[in-house]
Design an enzyme around this catalytic site. Structure first.
Site, mmCIF file in Angstrom:
data_model
loop_
_atom_site.group_PDB
_atom_site.id
_atom_site.type_symbol
_atom_site.label_atom_id
_atom_site.label_comp_id
_atom_site.label_asym_id
_atom_site.label_seq_id
_atom_site.Cartn_x
_atom_site.Cartn_y
_atom_site.Cartn_z
ATOM 1 C CB SER A 6 21.531 -9.632 20.896
ATOM 2 O OG SER A 6 21.360 -10.199 19.612
ATOM 3 C CG HIS A 40 16.999 -6.737 19.071
ATOM 4 N ND1 HIS A 40 16.572 -7.143 20.418
ATOM 5 C CD2 HIS A 40 17.654 -7.634 18.726
ATOM 6 C CE1 HIS A 40 16.921 -8.431 20.587
ATOM 7 N NE2 HIS A 40 17.660 -8.942 19.402
ATOM 8 C CD GLU A 94 13.800 -5.191 22.383
ATOM 9 O OE1 GLU A 94 13.288 -5.127 23.525
ATOM 10 O OE2 GLU A 94 15.018 -5.747 22.077
ATOM 11 C CG ASN A 105 17.261 -10.495 24.631
ATOM 12 O OD1 ASN A 105 16.522 -11.404 24.589
ATOM 13 N ND2 ASN A 105 18.213 -10.128 23.528
HETATM 14 N N1 NAD Z 1 20.436 -15.332 16.039
HETATM 15 C C1 NAD Z 1 19.698 -14.887 16.903
HETATM 16 O O1 NAD Z 1 18.880 -15.363 17.415
HETATM 17 C C2 NAD Z 1 19.700 -13.204 16.739
HETATM 18 C C3 NAD Z 1 18.433 -12.506 17.049
HETATM 19 C C4 NAD Z 1 18.392 -11.389 17.135
HETATM 20 C C5 NAD Z 1 19.702 -10.641 17.173
HETATM 21 N N2 NAD Z 1 20.980 -11.170 16.625
HETATM 22 C C6 NAD Z 1 21.877 -10.383 16.283
HETATM 23 O O2 NAD Z 1 22.158 -10.472 14.961
HETATM 24 C C7 NAD Z 1 23.486 -10.373 14.572
HETATM 25 C C8 NAD Z 1 23.923 -11.417 13.755
HETATM 26 O O3 NAD Z 1 23.576 -12.481 14.261
HETATM 27 P P1 NAD Z 1 23.475 -13.965 13.655
HETATM 28 O O4 NAD Z 1 23.064 -15.027 14.632
HETATM 29 O O5 NAD Z 1 22.770 -13.735 12.373
HETATM 30 O O6 NAD Z 1 25.193 -14.367 13.327
HETATM 31 P P2 NAD Z 1 25.458 -15.395 11.982
HETATM 32 O O7 NAD Z 1 26.756 -15.816 12.604
HETATM 33 O O8 NAD Z 1 24.597 -16.463 11.677
HETATM 34 O O9 NAD Z 1 25.920 -14.392 10.870
HETATM 35 C C9 NAD Z 1 26.912 -13.391 10.707
HETATM 36 C C10 NAD Z 1 27.178 -13.161 9.334
HETATM 37 O O10 NAD Z 1 28.077 -11.933 9.098
HETATM 38 C C11 NAD Z 1 29.082 -12.300 8.311
HETATM 39 N N3 NAD Z 1 30.109 -11.317 8.669
HETATM 40 C C12 NAD Z 1 31.078 -11.376 9.308
HETATM 41 N N4 NAD Z 1 31.947 -10.431 9.452
HETATM 42 C C13 NAD Z 1 31.173 -9.577 8.439
HETATM 43 C C14 NAD Z 1 31.793 -8.104 7.823
HETATM 44 N N5 NAD Z 1 32.924 -7.430 8.287
HETATM 45 N N6 NAD Z 1 30.998 -7.793 6.867
HETATM 46 C C15 NAD Z 1 30.007 -8.453 6.544
HETATM 47 N N7 NAD Z 1 29.526 -9.524 7.157
HETATM 48 C C16 NAD Z 1 30.154 -10.081 8.092
HETATM 49 C C17 NAD Z 1 29.536 -13.675 8.479
HETATM 50 O O11 NAD Z 1 30.000 -14.384 7.341
HETATM 51 C C18 NAD Z 1 28.008 -14.320 8.722
HETATM 52 O O12 NAD Z 1 27.424 -14.697 7.448
HETATM 53 C C19 NAD Z 1 24.227 -10.444 16.044
HETATM 54 O O13 NAD Z 1 24.534 -9.014 16.245
HETATM 55 C C20 NAD Z 1 23.335 -11.257 16.909
HETATM 56 O O14 NAD Z 1 23.509 -10.716 18.326
HETATM 57 C C21 NAD Z 1 20.817 -12.690 16.551
#
Ligand code: NAD
Length: 405
Positions: A119, A140, A152, A190
């Protein structure tokens, strides 16, 4: 390059959603996480998205199984070896993401693309963790990715044009709307959203209206959700982090309202923690919010300025003008991003066309008056001032951010 074999690393909220989007477009995906239980949870999430489609009669149970059969799961990164593209969606920590990128770099074929769903982190920095920075790019997606159309596309400093073209073609094959965004803190969406949310928080501190009344006015304007409902849905902790990244990059005009920290300290992260601007379940108003807002107001030394639509929406116009000036994106893509990514009312056609229809002289006058009253957050973007001086006032002069016949 034609992208067919895909991988997603991290099967959490975003990773599972992205895997669903890929299979919905008919492409196979390998979904990876560090433990089987996390992968299983991701699979459950994908199945539940499809199950809702079946319930609504949009898909048969057979089709659901066919889509699910496109997902293979693994806890071994090596299994992604043959992928044409891998999208990383692990937690938002630079060290962790760099580790994942460096490992994948050693596993994937030389032409494979390494994409991050970050993000806010630097794509250039992620690229530097690999020997293929030209093939590293930001993709993104927005939450929930199975609903949100916008993606994005963010090239880093070393990303090649070919990689950008491949990423655009790939995201179009997913039936999404890609916009190209040059790397900057907050990327485009954002960066436009946060100053508006922040201004709404200042309005709440100043106490002329409560959260519900402000939310209702914004919905009446035409946005799909009010600002406080939106923050509670996205997660206040995440919004606070993004706000701090923006403040560190852009300085005074993005200074976060103290209310963010007050709510964060109370662990009021929104729906997921049972309370944010409202309490859950049910999204009810809560007297404690008023007390927190008052204490934040005394810290911020906020005055008693009333909430007004122009006060919060002009924050977005102003930031969009800064983005245009810095060539973060084009006017067309900024407006497309606003409609497809933030649900800005379609009939207003985006924030810049909206500004053009108000008249940029009026926008500048109002920003200047807010600047005198409320300070640095309203310093008018030099682009707007220049346009007004040149008579580019918007629709009424047939020239503004766009030209009109
Ligand atoms: N949640 C949102 O609204 C949103 C929106 C856009 C972008 N993002 C971005 O997406 C990314 C993930 O966010 P999320 O909300 O899905 O997080 P989340 O915590 O729900 O999921 C992350 C996952 O990654 C796994 N993980 C951790 N270390 C790992 C590794 N070394 N190898 C493989 N898997 C691993 C975890 O077990 C977990 O299942 C972040 O960079 C976040 O900024 C999130």
């Amino acid at each position: 390059m034609y992208i067919y074999k895909t991988g997603v690393v991290g099967a959490g909220a975003m990773g599972a959603e992205i895997a669903q989007v890929i299979t919905f477009a008919g492409l196979p995906v390998i979904l990876h996480d560090i433990e089987q239980r996390f992968v299983d949870k991701g699979m459950e999430r994908i199945r539940s998205i499809y199950a809702r489609r079946v319930e609504k009669g949009k898909m048969s149970a057979d089709e659901l199984e066919k889509k699910m059969a496109l997902v293979t799961t693994t806890t071994r990164l090596e299994d992604l070896r043959a992928a044409d593209i891998v999208i990383e969606a692990v937690p938002e920590k630079m060290d962790l993401k760099k580790q994942v990128f460096s490992k994948l770099d050693g596993i994937l074929g030389p032409s494979a693309i390494l994409a991050s769903n970050t993000s806010a982190l630097s794509i250039s920095a992620l690229g530097s963790a690999t020997k293929r920075p030209g093939r590293v790019i930001g993709l993104h997606f927005f939450y929930p990715a199975h609903v949100m159309k916008l993606i994005e596309i963010i090239p880093g400093l070393a990303t090649s044009d070919e990689t950008v073209d491949d990423a655009l073609a790939f995201t179009e094959s997913l039936r999404k709307i890609p916009i190209r965004v040059n790397e900057c803190a907050g990327f485009l969406i954002n960066r436009l959203l946060m100053p508006y949310l922040n201004e709404c928080a200042y309005c709440l501190e100043e106490g002329s209206e409560g959260a519900r009344a402000i939310d209702e006015k914004i919905v009446k304007f035409g946005l799909p959700m009010g600002p406080f409902t939106l923050v509670d849905t996205l997660g206040l902790d995440i919004c606070k982090d993004v706000g701090e990244v923006l403040h560190a990059s852009y300085g005074a005009r993005m200074r976060p309202a103290a209310l963010w920290r007050k709510l964060f300290e109370k662990k009021r992260f929104g729906i997921k923690s049972g309370a944010g601007f409202y309490t859950y379940p049910g999204g009810k108003e809560d007297p404690e919010l008023q007390a927190l807002a008052q204490s934040a107001a005394s810290e911020d030394k906020s005055g008693k300025s009333p909430f007004a639509l122009d006060r919060v929406l002009y924050q977005m116009i102003n930031e969009a003008a800064y983005c245009l000036e810095e060539r973060v994106s084009t006017a067309r893509e900024i407006d497309l991003g606003m409609v497809a990514g933030l649900g800005f009312p379609q009939e207003k056609e985006g924030i810049l066309r909206y500004a053009d229809s108000i008249g940029l002289d009026t926008v500048l006058e109002k920003l200047t008056s807010y600047h005198h009253e409320l300070g640095e957050r309203f310093w008018p973007a030099p682009r707007i001032r220049r346009m007004v001086e040149a008579g580019f006032l918007g629709r009424k002069t047939k020239q503004g951010f766009f030209t009109y016949s």
